[in-house]
Design a protein around this motif. Structure first.
Motif, PDB file in Angstrom:
ATOM      1  N   GLU A 370       0.837  -1.209   0.000  1.00  0.00           N
ATOM      2  CA  GLU A 370       0.000   0.000   0.000  1.00  0.00           C
ATOM      3  C   GLU A 370       0.871   1.258   0.000  1.00  0.00           C
ATOM      4  O   GLU A 370       0.582   2.232  -0.706  1.00  0.00           O
ATOM      5  CB  GLU A 370      -0.921   0.000   1.231  1.00  0.00           C
ATOM      6  CG  GLU A 370      -2.026  -1.040   1.182  1.00  0.00           C
ATOM      7  CD  GLU A 370      -2.949  -0.921   2.388  1.00  0.00           C
ATOM      8  OE1 GLU A 370      -2.907   0.133   3.077  1.00  0.00           O
ATOM      9  OE2 GLU A 370      -3.712  -1.874   2.656  1.00  0.00           O
ATOM     10  N   VAL A 412      -0.621   8.395   6.992  1.00  0.00           N
ATOM     11  CA  VAL A 412      -1.167   7.254   6.253  1.00  0.00           C
ATOM     12  C   VAL A 412      -1.477   6.118   7.228  1.00  0.00           C
ATOM     13  O   VAL A 412      -0.581   5.652   7.945  1.00  0.00           O
ATOM     14  CB  VAL A 412      -0.182   6.760   5.172  1.00  0.00           C
ATOM     15  CG1 VAL A 412      -0.767   5.572   4.418  1.00  0.00           C
ATOM     16  CG2 VAL A 412       0.187   7.889   4.227  1.00  0.00           C
ATOM     17  N   ALA A 416      -5.734   3.240   3.697  1.00  0.00           N
ATOM     18  CA  ALA A 416      -6.045   4.591   3.223  1.00  0.00           C
ATOM     19  C   ALA A 416      -5.886   4.670   1.708  1.00  0.00           C
ATOM     20  O   ALA A 416      -4.939   4.126   1.136  1.00  0.00           O
ATOM     21  CB  ALA A 416      -5.147   5.614   3.900  1.00  0.00           C
ATOM     22  N   ALA A 417      -6.819   5.368   1.066  1.00  0.00           N
ATOM     23  CA  ALA A 417      -6.737   5.593  -0.387  1.00  0.00           C
ATOM     24  C   ALA A 417      -6.131   6.974  -0.641  1.00  0.00           C
ATOM     25  O   ALA A 417      -6.162   7.862   0.222  1.00  0.00           O
ATOM     26  CB  ALA A 417      -8.126   5.500  -1.003  1.00  0.00           C
ATOM     27  N   GLU A 419      -7.096   9.505  -2.424  1.00  0.00           N
ATOM     28  CA  GLU A 419      -8.011  10.646  -2.340  1.00  0.00           C
ATOM     29  C   GLU A 419      -8.454  10.935  -0.901  1.00  0.00           C
ATOM     30  O   GLU A 419      -9.002  11.997  -0.613  1.00  0.00           O
ATOM     31  CB  GLU A 419      -9.244  10.423  -3.220  1.00  0.00           C
ATOM     32  CG  GLU A 419     -10.049   9.183  -2.887  1.00  0.00           C
ATOM     33  CD  GLU A 419      -9.515   7.952  -3.612  1.00  0.00           C
ATOM     34  OE1 GLU A 419     -10.214   6.911  -3.573  1.00  0.00           O
ATOM     35  OE2 GLU A 419      -8.407   8.025  -4.191  1.00  0.00           O
ATOM     36  N   GLU A 420      -8.173  10.026   0.022  1.00  0.00           N
ATOM     37  CA  GLU A 420      -8.559  10.206   1.426  1.00  0.00           C
ATOM     38  C   GLU A 420      -7.470  10.935   2.235  1.00  0.00           C
ATOM     39  O   GLU A 420      -7.742  11.358   3.367  1.00  0.00           O
ATOM     40  CB  GLU A 420      -8.871   8.859   2.065  1.00  0.00           C
ATOM     41  CG  GLU A 420     -10.049   8.131   1.454  1.00  0.00           C
ATOM     42  CD  GLU A 420     -10.200   6.735   2.028  1.00  0.00           C
ATOM     43  OE1 GLU A 420      -9.282   6.276   2.740  1.00  0.00           O
ATOM     44  OE2 GLU A 420     -11.238   6.089   1.765  1.00  0.00           O
ATOM     45  N   LEU A 421      -6.274  11.021   1.696  1.00  0.00           N
ATOM     46  CA  LEU A 421      -5.187  11.618   2.470  1.00  0.00           C
ATOM     47  C   LEU A 421      -5.377  13.116   2.612  1.00  0.00           C
ATOM     48  O   LEU A 421      -5.745  13.822   1.676  1.00  0.00           O
ATOM     49  CB  LEU A 421      -3.849  11.346   1.752  1.00  0.00           C
ATOM     50  CG  LEU A 421      -3.421   9.876   1.617  1.00  0.00           C
ATOM     51  CD1 LEU A 421      -2.054   9.808   0.932  1.00  0.00           C
ATOM     52  CD2 LEU A 421      -3.380   9.205   2.984  1.00  0.00           C
ATOM     53  N   GLU A 422      -5.132  13.607   3.831  1.00  0.00           N
ATOM     54  CA  GLU A 422      -5.201  15.035   4.109  1.00  0.00           C
ATOM     55  C   GLU A 422      -3.777  15.604   4.064  1.00  0.00           C
ATOM     56  O   GLU A 422      -2.976  15.350   4.962  1.00  0.00           O
ATOM     57  CB  GLU A 422      -5.821  15.301   5.479  1.00  0.00           C
ATOM     58  CG  GLU A 422      -5.983  16.775   5.777  1.00  0.00           C
ATOM     59  CD  GLU A 422      -6.570  17.036   7.158  1.00  0.00           C
ATOM     60  OE1 GLU A 422      -6.713  18.213   7.535  1.00  0.00           O
ATOM     61  OE2 GLU A 422      -6.867  16.052   7.874  1.00  0.00           O
TER      62      GLU A 422
END
Length: 427
Positions: A370, A412, A416-417, A419-422
């Motif tokens: 991942e 991470v 986690a994808a 597009e989900e990471l801040e």
């Protein structure tokens, strides 16, 4: 236990400093290329006889020599007093001697007027001290095949433009001609065999002043009437009015009767530089007692100055006789070298951070597959990425990343994808 420090006079560079140096080098390369210069590369070693051919000045005494392969103890003892018997190669101590050899070797493959860039390390067995290293970077541009003032003007314009691009606007060039120095020494009456030593003393004028130079010349035993004439010239009454660079300034700084061809050459350089810089003040200052120590200079010599420092940031000159030593016929040549190690310390670090560089701070349990998939997605989008496992001292981790040029981070977790990471800024 052996020391873990680098050899004296040599340095290690941590990632942030290495990146900083490379950014400055990238600006220098880009500006040089914009002015029509082409980069070449030569070996770090040259033949011993070439490096010690009497054209490298005092630098020849500082050369690192390479021991011949296969010498036994008897051969080493027999040649203990003869470096030529023990060495057949040496590390280059500058880039000018290798360039002369390169041109002599490849002349048929090069344009009639060749504009060369060389950016590479050189080695000298200096006594290490602040600002003086045994391994350092040189950034040279040279014009080979052009005897006219255009060559010097191109070098000066490219160098000043590079200084501007590095954020060091306001630079200027002190300029003189070795033919002027020789003519002056002849006019004053110094004998030919004492002129080399006289020039060494004159080169100290800025440091020890007129009285100090005159006293040292007398201590050297220089021709007394010549020293007297030189002292009278230095102490002659002078007005304090400002003269911009040009024929009047040059002739005012010299004894009467200066050679017209040399003055015309210097004036032509100034006119060309002024035109290239858009008119206005010419960023040149004629210095009748600028010497520069390299014995191979045959004409124009110059040094790069900047108002922020008292020392020069580079220099160069015309060396029309050097290539002939290798080729058998004289070829006009002139070069300018930026003092990279001095300049890199003056350049502000405002651009040291990459615009798109992110640290992915991951938990211990995030699968490797991942992590690498996320990393590769950022890399494919042109982003620089570093993977860091979360530590208790997260602030220390992020501070180190910021120092290395990273501008953002994201945490991470497993599953986690992208597009989900801040993504948050590092500031």
């Amino acid at each position: 236990m052996a020391s873990v420090n680098p050899p004296r006079g040599m340095r290690d560079f941590l990632p942030a400093e290495k990146a900083r140096r490379e950014r400055v080098l990238a600006v220098i390369r880009e500006r040089y290329r914009a002015h029509g210069f082409d980069e070449i590369e030569t070996p770090v070693v040259e033949d011993y006889d070439r490096l010690h051919a009497g054209i490298g000045g005092d630098n020849e005494k500082l050369a690192y020599n390479v021991l011949k392969r296969g010498l036994d103890a008897d051969a080493i003892r027999a040649g203990a007093d003869d470096p030529r018997a023990l060495s057949d190669l040496g590390l280059r101590y500058d880039l000018t001697v290798p360039l002369a050899r390169f041109y002599a070797s490849h002349r048929a493959e090069l344009p009639s007027v060749f504009h060369a860039i060389q950016i590479a390390p050189v080695w000298r067995a200096e006594r290490p001290q602040k600002g003086r290293y045994r391994q350092f970077m040189q950034c040279d541009i040279d014009v080979i095949g052009d005897a006219g003032p255009r060559a010097e003007a191109e070098l000066i314009v490219a160098t000043l433009d590079t200084l501007d691009a590095l954020g060091l606007e306001g630079g200027s060039v002190r300029i003189n001609d070795r033919r002027v120095l020789e003519w002056m020494l002849d006019t004053f009456g110094f004998a030919p065999d004492e002129r080399a030593g006289v020039l060494i003393t004159i080169d100290k004028l800025d440091k020890i002043g007129v009285d100090g130079v005159v006293a040292e010349l007398r201590e050297r035993g220089a021709t007394p009437p010549a020293v007297d004439a030189f002292e009278r010239f230095l102490k002659r009454p002078q007005t304090r009015e400002f003269w911009p660079y040009g024929e009047r300034q040059i002739r005012k700084a010299l004894p009467e009767g200066a050679p017209d061809d040399v003055v015309s050459h210097l004036v032509g350089i100034g006119e060309a530089v002024a035109a290239a810089r858009g008119g206005g003040d010419i960023p040149l200052v004629f210095d009748a007692f600028l010497v520069r120590g390299m014995g191979y200079y045959t004409g124009t010599i110059f040094e790069l100055a900047h108002p922020s420092v008292t020392y020069s940031l580079g220099g160069g000159g015309r060396y029309d006789g050097m290539i002939g030593r290798f080729l058998g016929q004289d070829v006009p040549a002139v070069g300018f070298s930026i003092g990279f190690e001095r300049i890199v310390d003056l350049v502000e670090a405002k651009a040291d951070a990459d615009e798109r560089a992110i640290v992915l701070v991951h938990d211990r349990d995030v699968p490797l597959a991942e992590l690498l998939a996320l990393k590769n997605a950022f890399v494919a989008d042109g982003v620089r990425v570093r993977l860091e496992q979360r530590t208790k001292n997260l602030k220390g981790l992020l501070d180190r990343a910021a120092a290395d040029g990273y501008t953002a981070f994201a945490t991470v977790a497993a599953g986690a994808a992208l597009e989900e990471l801040e993504v948050k800024p590092l500031s």
